[in-house]
Design a protein around this motif. Sequence first.
Motif, mmCIF file in Angstrom:
data_model
loop_
_atom_site.group_PDB
_atom_site.id
_atom_site.type_symbol
_atom_site.label_atom_id
_atom_site.label_comp_id
_atom_site.label_asym_id
_atom_site.label_seq_id
_atom_site.Cartn_x
_atom_site.Cartn_y
_atom_site.Cartn_z
ATOM 1 N N GLU A 127 0.834 -1.350 -0.202
ATOM 2 C CA GLU A 127 -0.060 0.142 0.065
ATOM 3 C C GLU A 127 0.915 1.391 0.001
ATOM 4 O OE1 GLU A 127 -3.632 2.102 2.764
ATOM 5 O OE2 GLU A 127 -2.731 0.382 3.233
ATOM 6 N N LYS A 128 0.430 2.112 -0.807
ATOM 7 C CA LYS A 128 1.339 3.241 -1.064
ATOM 8 C C LYS A 128 1.078 4.139 0.254
ATOM 9 C CE LYS A 128 2.079 7.414 -3.754
ATOM 10 N NZ LYS A 128 1.563 8.184 -4.859
ATOM 11 N N PRO A 129 2.002 4.601 0.861
ATOM 12 C CA PRO A 129 2.098 5.529 2.098
ATOM 13 C C PRO A 129 1.199 6.881 1.917
ATOM 14 C CG PRO A 129 4.211 5.421 1.837
ATOM 15 C CD PRO A 129 3.417 4.557 0.725
ATOM 16 N N GLY A 130 0.206 7.357 2.568
ATOM 17 C CA GLY A 130 -0.402 8.569 2.363
ATOM 18 C C GLY A 130 0.071 9.425 3.582
ATOM 19 N N LEU A 131 -0.801 10.622 3.587
ATOM 20 C CA LEU A 131 -0.446 11.532 4.579
ATOM 21 C C LEU A 131 -0.717 11.196 6.032
ATOM 22 C CD1 LEU A 131 -0.113 14.726 5.087
ATOM 23 C CD2 LEU A 131 -2.583 15.196 4.934
ATOM 24 N N MET A 132 -1.563 10.320 6.052
ATOM 25 C CA MET A 132 -2.188 9.732 7.553
ATOM 26 C C MET A 132 -0.787 8.873 8.068
ATOM 27 S SD MET A 132 -5.620 8.037 9.054
ATOM 28 C CE MET A 132 -5.679 7.565 10.749
ATOM 29 N N SER A 133 -0.321 8.054 7.261
ATOM 30 C CA SER A 133 0.816 7.242 7.427
ATOM 31 C C SER A 133 2.026 8.002 7.881
ATOM 32 C CB SER A 133 1.173 6.330 6.388
ATOM 33 O OG SER A 133 -0.164 5.354 6.194
ATOM 34 N N TYR A 134 2.282 9.032 6.998
ATOM 35 C CA TYR A 134 3.600 9.933 7.130
ATOM 36 C C TYR A 134 3.442 10.642 8.497
ATOM 37 C CZ TYR A 134 6.886 13.472 6.098
ATOM 38 O OH TYR A 134 7.988 14.090 5.959
ATOM 39 N N LEU A 135 2.190 11.182 8.943
ATOM 40 C CA LEU A 135 2.016 12.053 10.197
ATOM 41 C C LEU A 135 2.286 10.956 11.201
ATOM 42 C CD1 LEU A 135 -0.825 14.186 9.308
ATOM 43 C CD2 LEU A 135 1.419 14.852 9.508
ATOM 44 N N GLN A 136 1.617 9.697 11.231
ATOM 45 C CA GLN A 136 1.858 8.689 12.361
ATOM 46 C C GLN A 136 3.052 8.396 12.297
ATOM 47 O OE1 GLN A 136 -0.960 5.772 10.759
ATOM 48 N NE2 GLN A 136 -2.417 6.133 12.386
ATOM 49 N N TRP A 137 3.833 8.015 11.323
ATOM 50 C CA TRP A 137 5.209 7.910 11.615
ATOM 51 C C TRP A 137 6.101 9.135 12.495
ATOM 52 C CZ3 TRP A 137 9.685 10.364 9.158
ATOM 53 C CH2 TRP A 137 10.884 9.619 9.241
ATOM 54 N N GLN A 138 5.772 10.069 12.187
ATOM 55 C CA GLN A 138 6.421 11.481 13.019
ATOM 56 C C GLN A 138 5.872 11.452 14.301
ATOM 57 O OE1 GLN A 138 6.805 15.074 10.457
ATOM 58 N NE2 GLN A 138 5.239 13.856 9.295
ATOM 59 N N TYR A 270 0.784 14.435 -0.932
ATOM 60 C CA TYR A 270 0.945 13.087 -0.186
ATOM 61 C C TYR A 270 -0.182 12.378 -0.420
ATOM 62 C CZ TYR A 270 4.877 15.497 2.434
ATOM 63 O OH TYR A 270 5.847 15.988 2.756
ATOM 64 N N THR A 271 -1.228 12.620 -1.103
ATOM 65 C CA THR A 271 -2.313 11.952 -1.547
ATOM 66 C C THR A 271 -1.797 10.547 -2.223
ATOM 67 O OG1 THR A 271 -4.641 12.133 -2.610
ATOM 68 C CG2 THR A 271 -2.494 13.176 -3.573
ATOM 69 N N ASN A 272 -2.740 9.501 -2.135
ATOM 70 C CA ASN A 272 -2.215 8.280 -2.525
ATOM 71 C C ASN A 272 -3.359 7.988 -3.694
ATOM 72 O OD1 ASN A 272 -4.416 7.891 -0.886
ATOM 73 N ND2 ASN A 272 -3.580 6.497 0.362
ATOM 74 N N GLU A 273 -3.893 8.944 -4.486
ATOM 75 C CA GLU A 273 -4.811 8.716 -5.681
ATOM 76 C C GLU A 273 -4.076 8.111 -6.652
ATOM 77 O OE1 GLU A 273 -6.873 12.153 -6.093
ATOM 78 O OE2 GLU A 273 -8.271 12.133 -4.369
ATOM 79 N N ASN A 274 -4.497 7.181 -7.195
ATOM 80 C CA ASN A 274 -3.685 6.551 -8.495
ATOM 81 C C ASN A 274 -3.846 7.565 -9.699
ATOM 82 O OD1 ASN A 274 -3.082 4.040 -7.128
ATOM 83 N ND2 ASN A 274 -5.258 3.177 -7.595
ATOM 84 N N THR A 275 -2.853 7.543 -10.484
ATOM 85 C CA THR A 275 -2.689 8.391 -11.803
ATOM 86 C C THR A 275 -3.303 7.328 -12.859
ATOM 87 O OG1 THR A 275 -0.919 9.458 -11.018
ATOM 88 C CG2 THR A 275 -1.190 9.492 -13.172
ATOM 89 N N ASN A 276 -4.130 7.836 -13.809
ATOM 90 C CA ASN A 276 -4.567 7.124 -14.826
ATOM 91 C C ASN A 276 -3.861 7.525 -15.908
ATOM 92 O OD1 ASN A 276 -6.747 5.970 -13.207
ATOM 93 N ND2 ASN A 276 -8.035 7.760 -13.480
ATOM 94 N N TYR A 277 -3.132 6.738 -16.568
ATOM 95 C CA TYR A 277 -2.134 6.862 -17.736
ATOM 96 C C TYR A 277 -2.879 6.644 -19.116
ATOM 97 C CZ TYR A 277 1.581 6.880 -14.412
ATOM 98 O OH TYR A 277 2.396 6.964 -13.457
ATOM 99 N N ILE A 278 -2.744 7.453 -19.894
ATOM 100 C CA ILE A 278 -3.392 7.257 -21.457
ATOM 101 C C ILE A 278 -2.424 6.668 -22.305
ATOM 102 C CG2 ILE A 278 -4.091 8.440 -23.394
ATOM 103 C CD1 ILE A 278 -5.070 10.689 -21.392
ATOM 104 N N VAL A 279 -2.856 5.512 -22.827
ATOM 105 C CA VAL A 279 -2.054 4.738 -23.848
ATOM 106 C C VAL A 279 -2.742 4.976 -25.393
ATOM 107 C CG1 VAL A 279 -1.059 2.345 -24.661
ATOM 108 C CG2 VAL A 279 -1.370 3.033 -22.297
ATOM 109 N N PRO A 280 -2.266 5.603 -26.228
ATOM 110 C CA PRO A 280 -3.001 5.576 -27.462
ATOM 111 C C PRO A 280 -3.279 4.459 -28.104
ATOM 112 C CG PRO A 280 -0.698 6.975 -27.514
ATOM 113 C CD PRO A 280 -0.691 6.043 -26.224
ATOM 114 N N ASP A 281 -4.569 4.140 -28.857
ATOM 115 C CA ASP A 281 -5.134 3.149 -29.610
ATOM 116 C C ASP A 281 -4.582 3.256 -31.004
ATOM 117 O OD1 ASP A 281 -7.252 1.873 -27.636
ATOM 118 O OD2 ASP A 281 -7.263 4.334 -27.383
ATOM 119 N N VAL A 282 -4.100 4.441 -31.430
ATOM 120 C CA VAL A 282 -3.907 4.543 -32.722
ATOM 121 C C VAL A 282 -2.654 5.496 -32.815
ATOM 122 C CG1 VAL A 282 -4.702 4.982 -34.982
ATOM 123 C CG2 VAL A 282 -6.325 4.149 -33.265
#
Length: 485
Positions: A127-138, A270-282
């Motif tokens: 799981e990608k660490p987010g803002l809450m995980s980063y603050l808990q570690w501190q 620090y958001t752990n939202e996924n990036t949607n990549y674009i792959v050309p079809d043509v």
Amino acid sequence: MALELRLQLKLAQKLVMTPQLRQAIKLLQLNRLELSDALQAEIEQNPALEEDLSTPETIENPLSLSSTVEQTGEEGRELDVTEKVEISDKMGEVNWEDYANNFDSNFSFAHETPPADTPSQFEFISEKPGLMSYLQWQLAHCELDEKEMEIALFIIGNLNRYGFLEVDLDQIQAETGCDRDDAEYVLEVIQDLDPPGIAARDVSESLYLQLERMGKENSLAAEIVKNHLPLLVTRNFKAIARATGKKKPEISRAIDFITSELSPFPGLPYTNENTNYIVPDVYVRKIDGEYVIRLNDDDLPRLKLSSHYQELLENCKDLEKKSKNYISDKLKNADWFIKSLHQRQRTIYKVVESLLKFQRDFFEHGPHYLRPLILKDVADDIEMHESTISRVTSNKYVHTPQGIYELKYFFSTAIPRTGGDALAAESIKARIKKMIREEDKAKPLSDNAIAKKLAEQNIKIARRTVAKYRDQLKILPVKHRRHAK
């Protein structure tokens, strides 16, 4: 009236969609990434469909993707020919002893230096660490007792994606059962953590906390963000100068520092939202003055019918009827899947070829030359139904010399032009975007001024239409674009 049973025959015409037709329509709607997943899923589900790992000669065919291409042999029968796909393993030999539970990229148990293409240990984190995980570690390194830690966890659990606190001190007291002094103390501890400006109640407090961390709590920038932020948002420099009693050069330097050195949303990186990549079809490329269309078939498996199941069906005469029917159905489904895939690629190719014919000026010169176009124009050109064109162009992208665009982008309503051909709405948006990009930042163009400039080019649209297009382009109004000289 007596009830009775009666037999009655009735003739009716209706369209029945077979499972094969549904599958063909579904394949037509998939984009490049979804198609790859669909091919793998079909190979796993249908044992009569398998990946062809042989290396046949490459066939020069603009319509070929990764499905079977039908060609006629010498004897008139159809041959199954597929394009060559190079399969290579780019990952080097991995020394797994290098991946201990540590986060030092230079640390290694091995004597030799790991290869450059060796995967990072961060790729194995589930799981990608987010803002809450980063603050808990501190917080683990802060000297807080059990009760204070409970308050701290409640506070960081109520931070939004921007890093702002969504509850006030009264709610913190009510939910954790602490007094006000404890709530304020724990909140101050969290606000001293990284990133600067975290756990603020609003943008003004966040910016001030960042300035305070830099030792500039008594600066002009701090006064502006604390007391005059609405004037900063509207770029009203005269009002800020009157309110602070400072001269314009000082105001300008303070504002430049605020906009360049401070972050209004400290939690967003620090958001752990996924990036949607674009792959050309043509791909559409210009080679020797001519445009060449190539469907993106990179890394897609080449499909073929299972020779083992074909031999079973042809040679094993003692097969049970149930087994024979099962093999026959699977082979038919696999054959239909390959043909549907081939039909998909041919349809996409024809649609892009038609778009290239209608929008050739766009491919040559860019968005300013986009012509008005509707689905019916392309449908009539390639003799297909509008619904098919809509499915082909939905959620698919083409790589052009002008950039990557969704196929839907090429369809636009017509805007009448005085003394000339009609323009596409997207073309006018491109002109508005260029005007705003080249405007004087100290005196930005208003929507009315943009409408007048367009009228000089024989493009008559209302001010509210300009405002609508500007909003669609996500460009701020004139008062938010103004900069001091």
